[in-house]
Design a protein around this motif. Structure first.
Motif, PDB file in Angstrom:
ATOM      1  N   PHE A   1       0.827  -1.201   0.000  1.00 20.89           N
ATOM      2  CA  PHE A   1       0.000   0.000   0.000  1.00 20.89           C
ATOM      3  C   PHE A   1       0.866   1.257   0.000  1.00 20.89           C
ATOM      4  O   PHE A   1       0.540   2.235  -0.648  1.00 20.89           O
ATOM      5  CB  PHE A   1      -0.940   0.012   1.207  1.00 20.89           C
ATOM      6  N   ASN A   2       1.963   1.224   0.731  1.00 25.29           N
ATOM      7  CA  ASN A   2       2.849   2.385   0.823  1.00 25.29           C
ATOM      8  C   ASN A   2       4.054   2.162  -0.086  1.00 25.29           C
ATOM      9  O   ASN A   2       4.940   1.378   0.237  1.00 25.29           O
ATOM     10  CB  ASN A   2       3.297   2.609   2.264  1.00 25.29           C
TER      11      ASN A   2
ATOM     12  N   PHE B   1      10.229   4.433  -5.315  1.00 26.02           N
ATOM     13  CA  PHE B   1       9.471   3.238  -5.693  1.00 26.02           C
ATOM     14  C   PHE B   1       8.035   3.595  -6.093  1.00 26.02           C
ATOM     15  O   PHE B   1       7.405   2.878  -6.862  1.00 26.02           O
ATOM     16  CB  PHE B   1       9.495   2.238  -4.541  1.00 26.02           C
ATOM     17  N   SER B   2       7.535   4.726  -5.609  1.00 25.61           N
ATOM     18  CA  SER B   2       6.174   5.153  -5.948  1.00 25.61           C
ATOM     19  C   SER B   2       6.000   5.377  -7.453  1.00 25.61           C
ATOM     20  O   SER B   2       4.880   5.310  -7.961  1.00 25.61           O
ATOM     21  CB  SER B   2       5.796   6.426  -5.176  1.00 25.61           C
TER      22      SER B   2
ATOM     23  N   LYS C   1       4.239   2.369  -9.020  1.00 24.61           N
ATOM     24  CA  LYS C   1       2.898   1.992  -8.588  1.00 24.61           C
ATOM     25  C   LYS C   1       1.984   1.883  -9.808  1.00 24.61           C
ATOM     26  O   LYS C   1       2.027   2.703 -10.718  1.00 24.61           O
ATOM     27  CB  LYS C   1       2.351   3.038  -7.622  1.00 24.61           C
ATOM     28  N   GLY C   2       1.157   0.839  -9.826  1.00 27.68           N
ATOM     29  CA  GLY C   2       0.230   0.627 -10.931  1.00 27.68           C
ATOM     30  C   GLY C   2       0.838  -0.130 -12.097  1.00 27.68           C
ATOM     31  O   GLY C   2       0.196  -0.307 -13.129  1.00 27.68           O
ATOM     32  N   LYS C   3       2.083  -0.592 -11.938  1.00 29.23           N
ATOM     33  CA  LYS C   3       2.773  -1.340 -12.991  1.00 29.23           C
ATOM     34  C   LYS C   3       3.192  -2.706 -12.448  1.00 29.23           C
ATOM     35  O   LYS C   3       3.274  -2.904 -11.238  1.00 29.23           O
ATOM     36  CB  LYS C   3       4.004  -0.570 -13.468  1.00 29.23           C
TER      37      LYS C   3
ATOM     38  N   GLU D   1       8.495  -3.083 -14.876  1.00 24.56           N
ATOM     39  CA  GLU D   1       9.482  -2.246 -14.191  1.00 24.56           C
ATOM     40  C   GLU D   1      10.458  -3.169 -13.456  1.00 24.56           C
ATOM     41  O   GLU D   1      10.031  -4.017 -12.674  1.00 24.56           O
ATOM     42  CB  GLU D   1       8.793  -1.304 -13.198  1.00 24.56           C
ATOM     43  N   PHE D   2      11.730  -2.998 -13.717  1.00 28.90           N
ATOM     44  CA  PHE D   2      12.766  -3.813 -13.090  1.00 28.90           C
ATOM     45  C   PHE D   2      13.481  -2.985 -12.031  1.00 28.90           C
ATOM     46  O   PHE D   2      13.985  -1.901 -12.339  1.00 28.90           O
ATOM     47  CB  PHE D   2      13.765  -4.308 -14.137  1.00 28.90           C
ATOM     48  N   VAL D   3      13.514  -3.502 -10.810  1.00 29.47           N
ATOM     49  CA  VAL D   3      14.163  -2.819  -9.698  1.00 29.47           C
ATOM     50  C   VAL D   3      15.067  -3.844  -9.006  1.00 29.47           C
ATOM     51  O   VAL D   3      14.583  -4.804  -8.417  1.00 29.47           O
ATOM     52  CB  VAL D   3      13.131  -2.258  -8.698  1.00 29.47           C
ATOM     53  N   PHE D   4      16.373  -3.624  -9.118  1.00 28.37           N
ATOM     54  CA  PHE D   4      17.354  -4.504  -8.493  1.00 28.37           C
ATOM     55  C   PHE D   4      18.012  -3.745  -7.356  1.00 28.37           C
ATOM     56  O   PHE D   4      18.494  -2.631  -7.554  1.00 28.37           O
ATOM     57  CB  PHE D   4      18.408  -4.947  -9.516  1.00 28.37           C
ATOM     58  N   ILE D   5      18.027  -4.353  -6.170  1.00 27.62           N
ATOM     59  CA  ILE D   5      18.566  -3.713  -4.980  1.00 27.62           C
ATOM     60  C   ILE D   5      19.827  -4.462  -4.541  1.00 27.62           C
ATOM     61  O   ILE D   5      19.824  -5.689  -4.435  1.00 27.62           O
ATOM     62  CB  ILE D   5      17.545  -3.726  -3.819  1.00 27.62           C
TER      63      ILE D   5
END
Length: 183
Positions: free
Chosen positions: A48-49, A64-65, A68-70, A103-107
């Motif tokens: 949610f957040n 990261f927002s 959102k929606g993807k 969306e690709f997010v690597f941490i």
């Protein structure tokens, strides 16, 4: 009897070497990587957040927002981690075909220099970030790497996978296509 004992010792030492030697360990892990399963929405955790500041190591800084929606492919990893290294070729192939749809997010906690040297050596291109704050509380704790989450357009965590996986399998791609189409 003495000959058998010597042969078994040699085989044991050879097997131990193959397991401890990083390149062969990565090869073994790739051989046993399976396709991850996309879970149903019912019972899945939901984000949610989305407020989570990220510093881009080979890309722009982001929040990261923005995602959102993807459909989001979120992966925690490191350049020194053999299971992480084992799944990266699968991820790069998946990224090549889906970078416009997912969306690709690597941490990582690796430095920009470590990351850039590693990417240059292996030819990887996906975006990597460092976290500037705690990640969304709805995500389960990341206690080992690699740890991958796939989040649908509604924020539902549809994949929660610890360990190496074949992220480029036909079955996984079909599941991702369905998540994209559901939007």
């Amino acid at each position: 009897m003495k000959k058998y004992f010597t042969l078994s010792n040699v085989l044991f030492i050879g097997l131990l070497f193959l397991i401890l030697y990083k390149p062969s360990r990565v090869w073994f892990i790739r051989q046993i990587s399976f396709s991850p399963t996309v879970e149903k929405v019912e019972g899945s955790a939901r984000i949610f957040n989305y407020n989570w500041k990220l510093t881009g190591l080979n890309t722009y800084d982001a929040n990261f927002s923005e995602f959102k929606g993807k459909v989001v492919f979120l992966n925690f990893w490191a350049t020194w981690c053999p299971p992480c290294i084992a799944e990266l070729p699968y991820i790069q192939e998946f990224y090549n075909d889906y970078k416009e749809k997912v969306e690709f997010v690597f941490i990582t906690n690796d430095s920009a220099k470590e990351l850039n040297d590693f990417f240059k050596k292996h030819g990887y291109e996906f975006p990597v970030y460092q976290s500037n704050q705690d990640f969304p509380k709805e995500l389960p704790p990341v206690t080992s790497i690699p740890r991958t989450f796939v989040i649908d357009t509604q924020g539902n965590i549809r994949v929660d996978k610890s360990g190496s996986a074949n992220w480029n399998s036909k079955g996984f791609r079909e599941s991702i296509d369905k998540l994209i189409e559901a939007n």
